[in-house]
Design a protein around this motif. Structure first.
Motif, PDB file in Angstrom:
ATOM      1  N   ILE A 241       0.846  -1.190   0.000  1.00 36.61           N
ATOM      2  CA  ILE A 241       0.000   0.000   0.000  1.00 36.61           C
ATOM      3  C   ILE A 241       0.884   1.243   0.000  1.00 36.61           C
ATOM      4  CG2 ILE A 241      -1.811   1.262   1.231  1.00 36.61           C
ATOM      5  CD1 ILE A 241      -2.581  -1.399   2.565  1.00 36.61           C
ATOM      6  N   PRO A 242       0.768   2.124  -1.012  1.00 39.74           N
ATOM      7  CA  PRO A 242       1.589   3.350  -1.048  1.00 39.74           C
ATOM      8  C   PRO A 242       1.294   4.241   0.157  1.00 39.74           C
ATOM      9  CG  PRO A 242       0.533   2.931  -3.169  1.00 39.74           C
ATOM     10  CD  PRO A 242      -0.102   1.996  -2.189  1.00 39.74           C
ATOM     11  N   LEU A 243       2.337   4.849   0.709  1.00 34.28           N
ATOM     12  CA  LEU A 243       2.193   5.792   1.811  1.00 34.28           C
ATOM     13  C   LEU A 243       2.122   7.228   1.283  1.00 34.28           C
ATOM     14  CD1 LEU A 243       4.745   4.348   4.406  1.00 34.28           C
ATOM     15  CD2 LEU A 243       2.257   4.028   4.345  1.00 34.28           C
ATOM     16  N   ALA A 244       1.709   8.151   2.140  1.00 31.22           N
ATOM     17  CA  ALA A 244       1.639   9.562   1.744  1.00 31.22           C
ATOM     18  C   ALA A 244       3.027  10.109   1.422  1.00 31.22           C
ATOM     19  CB  ALA A 244       0.985  10.378   2.860  1.00 31.22           C
ATOM     20  N   GLU A 245       4.032   9.595   2.160  1.00 30.74           N
ATOM     21  CA  GLU A 245       5.403  10.037   1.904  1.00 30.74           C
ATOM     22  C   GLU A 245       5.910   9.374   0.629  1.00 30.74           C
ATOM     23  OE1 GLU A 245       9.826  10.001   4.007  1.00 30.74           O
ATOM     24  OE2 GLU A 245       8.032   9.567   5.202  1.00 30.74           O
ATOM     25  N   GLU A 246       6.313  10.141  -0.328  1.00 28.76           N
ATOM     26  CA  GLU A 246       6.741   9.623  -1.623  1.00 28.76           C
ATOM     27  C   GLU A 246       7.948   8.694  -1.469  1.00 28.76           C
ATOM     28  OE1 GLU A 246       8.022  11.283  -6.057  1.00 28.76           O
ATOM     29  OE2 GLU A 246       7.293  12.661  -4.511  1.00 28.76           O
ATOM     30  N   GLY A 247       7.918   7.583  -2.210  1.00 27.77           N
ATOM     31  CA  GLY A 247       9.026   6.633  -2.190  1.00 27.77           C
ATOM     32  C   GLY A 247       8.914   5.562  -1.127  1.00 27.77           C
ATOM     33  N   TRP A 248       7.799   5.571  -0.378  1.00 29.93           N
ATOM     34  CA  TRP A 248       7.604   4.590   0.698  1.00 29.93           C
ATOM     35  C   TRP A 248       6.268   3.876   0.537  1.00 29.93           C
ATOM     36  CZ3 TRP A 248      10.717   3.324   4.977  1.00 29.93           C
ATOM     37  CH2 TRP A 248      11.921   4.039   5.063  1.00 29.93           C
ATOM     38  N   SER A 249       6.233   2.632   1.002  1.00 22.77           N
ATOM     39  CA  SER A 249       4.996   1.850   0.989  1.00 22.77           C
ATOM     40  C   SER A 249       4.878   1.066   2.300  1.00 22.77           C
ATOM     41  CB  SER A 249       4.972   0.862  -0.190  1.00 22.77           C
ATOM     42  OG  SER A 249       4.917   1.547  -1.422  1.00 22.77           O
ATOM     43  N   SER A 250       3.650   0.657   2.568  1.00 22.80           N
ATOM     44  CA  SER A 250       3.386  -0.224   3.714  1.00 22.80           C
ATOM     45  C   SER A 250       3.151  -1.636   3.182  1.00 22.80           C
ATOM     46  CB  SER A 250       2.159   0.260   4.484  1.00 22.80           C
ATOM     47  OG  SER A 250       1.849  -0.630   5.538  1.00 22.80           O
ATOM     48  N   ILE A 251       3.874  -2.599   3.728  1.00 20.30           N
ATOM     49  CA  ILE A 251       3.711  -4.001   3.325  1.00 20.30           C
ATOM     50  C   ILE A 251       3.025  -4.768   4.451  1.00 20.30           C
ATOM     51  CG2 ILE A 251       4.936  -6.154   2.819  1.00 20.30           C
ATOM     52  CD1 ILE A 251       6.929  -4.668   1.232  1.00 20.30           C
ATOM     53  N   HIS A 252       2.004  -5.537   4.086  1.00 21.77           N
ATOM     54  CA  HIS A 252       1.253  -6.349   5.050  1.00 21.77           C
ATOM     55  C   HIS A 252       1.367  -7.819   4.659  1.00 21.77           C
ATOM     56  CE1 HIS A 252      -1.571  -2.866   6.391  1.00 21.77           C
ATOM     57  NE2 HIS A 252      -0.464  -2.380   5.852  1.00 21.77           N
ATOM     58  N   SER A 253       1.541  -8.689   5.662  1.00 19.54           N
ATOM     59  CA  SER A 253       1.643 -10.112   5.363  1.00 19.54           C
ATOM     60  C   SER A 253       1.370 -10.938   6.625  1.00 19.54           C
ATOM     61  CB  SER A 253       3.035 -10.444   4.799  1.00 19.54           C
ATOM     62  OG  SER A 253       3.089 -11.782   4.364  1.00 19.54           O
TER      63      SER A 253
END
Length: 285
Positions: A241-253
């Motif tokens: 899931i892309p985060l508001a901060e550019e260049g970062w994402s949240s990974i869930h597993s």
């Protein structure tokens, strides 16, 4: 409509865990004090509270269809029933123990000795297999006291933490078998009851899978996503899931609890930050 009759201990070490498993499976019980038979309102099931030692015979005779019982008891009673699911709680072992001043752990110590036990069949088979001849004294309870009163040179009994042995001046030497709570079934279930059992097993497996797994989420630099994805032991693929901060994402597993620390160390080394671990209530695959 058919109802699946399940036996659980009316008291003892399996009682609370058995009730908790039923609750986790969405089976709610409104039983009054001292009731020995209860009908479940929201699932086609009847619960019978029985003495632990009687459960294998009731199961073999078809008085009950399934039972939550210790694997060690089924082995001892040698009944014609089928284990359909190991449940992961009430783990123990059946072991030999001797007075703590006996220095040897060698099985040969028991040659020609007296052994007190509540598991004569299990013990005799083990002794026969290892060519040990001993005098077996069958005791229904308080086996640990036998060496202290001169009744036996050692004992064979179930061991969990070993604290009871320690309190009675004994120490564990040889393990005959390991055991845990299991779901066992009568071999002659009709088609309707088999369908109900399948539904019950589906719920049990969802509960057990959840207990052995953790939900994990973390923040990851986008250029590290391929590396992190390879580290994660996922069911299919991780959720990104892309985060508001550019260049970062949240990974869930989801990760196996047994690999928890191993995976965490790998994830941190690969660039993951702000790692959260969350318990899972149910897990349906």
């Amino acid at each position: 409509m058919s109802k699946l009759r399940i036996a659980i201990q009316k008291s003892g070490r399996l009682y609370e865990d058995s009730l908790q498993l039923l609750k986790d499976c969405g089976i709610f019980i409104n039983n009054g004090k001292d009731q020995l038979k209860v009908t479940v309102d929201n699932f086609p099931m009847e619960i019978m509270y029985l003495r632990n030692s009687d459960i294998p015979q009731y199961l073999e005779d078809g008085v009950v269809d399934i039972a939550i019982v210790g694997e060690n008891l089924l082995i001892e009673k040698q009944k014609q029933v089928k284990i359909v699911q190991k449940l992961g709680f009430s783990k123990c072992r059946v072991s030999l123990a001797v007075p703590k001043d006996i220095e040897t752990n060698d099985l040969s110590y028991f040659q020609g000795k007296k052994i007190a036990t509540s598991y004569p069949n299990t013990l005799q088979q083990f002794l026969n297999k290892n060519n040990i001849k001993a005098d077996i004294h069958v005791i229904s309870g308080s086996v640990e006291i036998a060496p202290n009163i001169g009744l036996a040179d050692g004992i064979c009994d179930i061991v969990s933490s070993g604290s009871t042995l320690f309190k009675n001046g004994l120490r564990e030497t040889v393990t005959l078998l390991t055991s845990e709570a299991v779901l066992a079934e009568n071999s002659d279930l009709n088609a309707d009851k088999k369908k109900i059992l399948e539904k019950f097993l589906f719920r049990i497996q969802a509960v057990l899978k959840a207990k052995n797994s953790k939900y994990i989420l973390m923040n990851v630099p986008n250029d590290k996503i391929p590396i992190i994805s390879k580290v994660l032991p996922v069911l299919k693929s991780p959720t990104v899931i892309p985060l508001a901060e550019e260049g970062w994402s949240s990974i869930h597993s989801v990760i196996d609890e047994k690999r928890f620390w191993e995976v965490i160390d790998e994830l941190k080394a690969s660039g993951a930050q702000d790692i959260l671990i969350i318990p899972i209530d149910k897990m349906v695959i």
